[in-house]
Motif scaffolding. Sequence first.
Motif, short mmCIF file in Angstrom:
data_model
loop_
_atom_site.label_atom_id
_atom_site.label_comp_id
_atom_site.label_asym_id
_atom_site.label_seq_id
_atom_site.Cartn_x
_atom_site.Cartn_y
_atom_site.Cartn_z
N ARG A 220 -12.65 5.49 9.32
CA ARG A 220 -13.58 5.12 11.19
C ARG A 220 -13.37 3.56 10.28
O ARG A 220 -13.78 2.90 11.45
N ARG A 221 -14.69 3.53 9.21
CA ARG A 221 -14.76 2.18 9.27
C ARG A 221 -13.88 0.67 8.64
O ARG A 221 -13.85 -0.46 9.22
N ILE A 222 -12.68 0.96 8.25
CA ILE A 222 -11.29 0.33 8.05
C ILE A 222 -10.45 -0.19 9.55
O ILE A 222 -10.08 0.07 10.16
N ARG A 223 -11.09 -1.53 10.29
CA ARG A 223 -10.57 -1.69 10.96
C ARG A 223 -9.39 -2.23 10.71
O ARG A 223 -8.93 -3.54 12.46
N GLY A 224 -9.51 -3.14 10.06
CA GLY A 224 -8.18 -4.41 9.71
C GLY A 224 -8.06 -4.86 8.49
O GLY A 224 -8.33 -4.24 7.57
N VAL A 225 -7.36 -5.49 8.14
CA VAL A 225 -6.65 -5.40 6.68
C VAL A 225 -8.03 -5.92 5.93
O VAL A 225 -7.93 -5.11 4.71
N PRO A 226 -8.55 -7.08 6.60
CA PRO A 226 -9.85 -7.66 5.31
C PRO A 226 -10.95 -6.48 5.25
O PRO A 226 -10.97 -6.12 4.04
N ASP A 227 -10.92 -5.85 5.98
CA ASP A 227 -11.94 -4.72 5.91
C ASP A 227 -11.16 -3.73 5.14
O ASP A 227 -12.03 -2.57 3.78
N ALA A 228 -10.01 -2.75 4.97
CA ALA A 228 -9.41 -2.71 3.84
C ALA A 228 -9.23 -2.78 3.24
O ALA A 228 -9.71 -1.53 1.65
N VAL A 229 -9.44 -4.13 2.41
CA VAL A 229 -9.29 -4.68 1.11
C VAL A 229 -11.23 -4.28 0.14
O VAL A 229 -10.83 -4.10 -0.55
N LEU A 230 -11.33 -4.84 1.28
CA LEU A 230 -13.00 -4.48 1.35
C LEU A 230 -13.60 -3.45 0.80
O LEU A 230 -13.48 -2.63 -0.60
N ALA A 231 -13.22 -2.12 1.28
CA ALA A 231 -13.02 -0.56 1.29
C ALA A 231 -12.30 -0.24 0.01
O ALA A 231 -13.41 0.54 -0.16
N ALA A 232 -11.55 -0.50 -0.19
CA ALA A 232 -10.80 -0.10 -1.24
C ALA A 232 -11.33 -0.57 -2.61
O ALA A 232 -11.85 0.12 -3.28
N GLY A 233 -11.91 -2.03 -2.66
CA GLY A 233 -12.62 -2.31 -3.41
C GLY A 233 -14.05 -1.54 -4.13
O GLY A 233 -14.41 -1.55 -4.83
N ASP A 234 -14.26 -1.30 -2.93
CA ASP A 234 -15.31 -0.08 -2.84
C ASP A 234 -15.20 1.44 -3.73
O ASP A 234 -16.06 1.37 -4.06
N LEU A 235 -14.36 1.62 -2.59
CA LEU A 235 -13.75 3.21 -2.87
C LEU A 235 -13.58 3.76 -4.83
O LEU A 235 -14.08 3.91 -5.82
N VAL A 236 -12.99 2.06 -5.16
CA VAL A 236 -13.13 2.19 -6.91
C VAL A 236 -13.49 2.36 -7.70
O VAL A 236 -14.24 2.75 -8.63
N GLU A 237 -15.24 0.82 -6.81
CA GLU A 237 -16.03 1.13 -7.67
C GLU A 237 -16.73 2.30 -7.69
O GLU A 237 -17.42 1.98 -8.67
N VAL A 238 -17.55 3.18 -7.15
CA VAL A 238 -17.67 3.78 -7.05
C VAL A 238 -17.02 4.73 -8.03
O VAL A 238 -18.31 5.30 -8.69
#
Lengths: 386, 313
Positions: A220-238
């Motif tokens: 739901r959170r990913i609304r665009g490409v920049p969001d996607a990259v940030l979300a991916a960073g969060d996921l890997v960090e977690v």
Amino acid sequence: MSVWDDLVGQDAAVAVLRGAVADPSAMTHAWLLTGPPGSGRSNAARAFAAALLCPRGGCGECHECTTALAGTHADVEVVATEATILRRQDVEPLVQLAQRSPSGGRWRIIVIEDADRLNETSGNVLLKAIEEPPPRTVWVLCAPSPQDVLVTIRSRSRSVVLRVPPVDAVARLLVERDGVEPELADAVAHASQSHIGLARRLARDPEARARRREVLDLARRIRGVPDAVLAAGDLVEVAQAEARAATEERDAEEKSRLYRALGAEEGKPLPPALRSQLKSLEEEQKRRATRAQRDVLDRAMTDLLSLYRDVLLVQLGASDGASGGRGIDLVNVELADAVRTLAADSTPEQTLRRMDAIGTARERLAANVAPLLAVEAMAVALRPQG
Amino acid sequence: MILVSGPEGLLAERAVERAVALARDAAGAERLERIDVAGPTYETGRLAVATSPSLFGEPRVVVVDDAQLGTDALVTEVVEYVGAPEPDVTLVVVHRGGQRGKRMLDAIKATGAPVVACDALKRDSDKEDFVRAEFRTAGRRIDAEAVQGLVAALGSDLRELASACSQLVADTTGTVTTAVVDRYYGGRMEVTGFRVADAAAAGRSADAVTLLRHALASGVDPVVVVAALALKLRQLAKVAATRSAGGPRPQDLGLAPWQLERARKELVRWTPEGLATAITAVARADEEVKGGGRDPVYSVERAVLTVARATGR
């Protein structure tokens, strides 16, 4: 009570293994237990070992049974790895061990819990030993599917297939054995897709449930490409944090144990002659951390896959998306609203493409692609597209 | 007593040579004895043997090399010696960086002994200064452009740069020009994965592919180039995220100010769709260069081209 009690919904497989215990003519020297993750492959292997050694054919109470189930029986060797592969040097000792007679019991049993992690080299090392063991040695190999082991090993062993246990059976097990609330048990049994170990962890650990929810929230959170990259960073960090939490304490303890064994003082530099031992320990720990991180990410991706599976079901009209409603049950019962929204926002073709992207990312992770990059590419594919 | 500290091997060697030469001048031509002591294989008492007064009191230079790898005995004994130095001994300690033996370094510095810093030359302008100094010492002249050409061709290794300078000095006459440098070192260029990524992100396809070929030819691994591309795209996407409402603040991204500034400039050329295409292509290339494809060079080249073409607004 019997050693087979914990194997939920595996009546067919249990019947085969019991038959082998009871009737010598149905016994053979190498078994390949296959089944999806969480179906209880390694439990089945241990139960089989216990039943073979038990004078009463698997009572679950005698010394033989309890030690075999716990993996401490002298004649049962359980091999598992916490790294990504079983290496040649890990399995070489097994070749010799297989030639020895059992010390007390009727059989010497070698259980390889991660036979799918044998690579070509280590698999070939075992080939001869698996093909013609001495009369009283039994190999029990476990893998997700027969295709996961070398074809030459597959052809030398008898296959027993475990199936995905029914959701109800898993929920019942959680209620009866672990005393979980029936409603929660049902939800986690669905969410874990009948993976017993995972279901139990989700039921016991609220944090694990919250983490799962967070992962699914990505969709739901990913609304665009920049969001996607940030979300991916969060996921890997977690994933890294989780892997670190799982291994850190143990790493430190192992290190201090090594220092003690070497008679060195902790906090001081080791003498050069002993440094290689510390180095090899650290390498081992690093391999373990890599595996832990990959496992966490892979689980997150499987969770996302289950969400899109639900979305696809609703889009194709196979389910009405309500809990306990018509049609096929959703995996993510508690997220039914989100599933319906996602289903309304996209087409089945898009959903399939997203599922494809998640599958590709899982393959890439296994192929040693930088985890962050693989997750980024996946997250980018999940963004809303016109 | 002299301390030579820093990771740049060539400069350290020159400093040692110079120290020995100075000591020789002071002592008179023939009489100086040079004793080399290696740090990693140091045995207890070696320094005391080397520095203890001799029958005829010859002046000596004791060079302790690789002190950063030295044994504990070395550290202890150097500290002891520093407390009571011999008058006719020059001690040169070469320490190539790192924290080891810090007690020894502090003790030497405390005596006020000269410290020769041999830090690695990182920036191109420093390397150019070095080349100019080399030619000046040899009493020769070199064009500014020729200096840049030399640094671009051989800049990654100072030793190589120095030997190239001495070769040019020995082989040619008159002012060294670009033409001369090209004749000797033309067609050679040292390129990092980052430069390839920069060119690709700026949409300069031809440049990016040329640089990529140079990089691969000078031994850069395709995996490194792909990683640099991924890093670049990640920075662009992160900086793009700061523009939307509710996005992170630029200072929270963990990027250096110059990286932020650069990404902002480059973003002018990028659309979200372009970024998506580029990230997908790079992820695919990473899989291929790590064994998923047949030809890593082809994969990375295709990724570079895809990224360069995905720009374009």
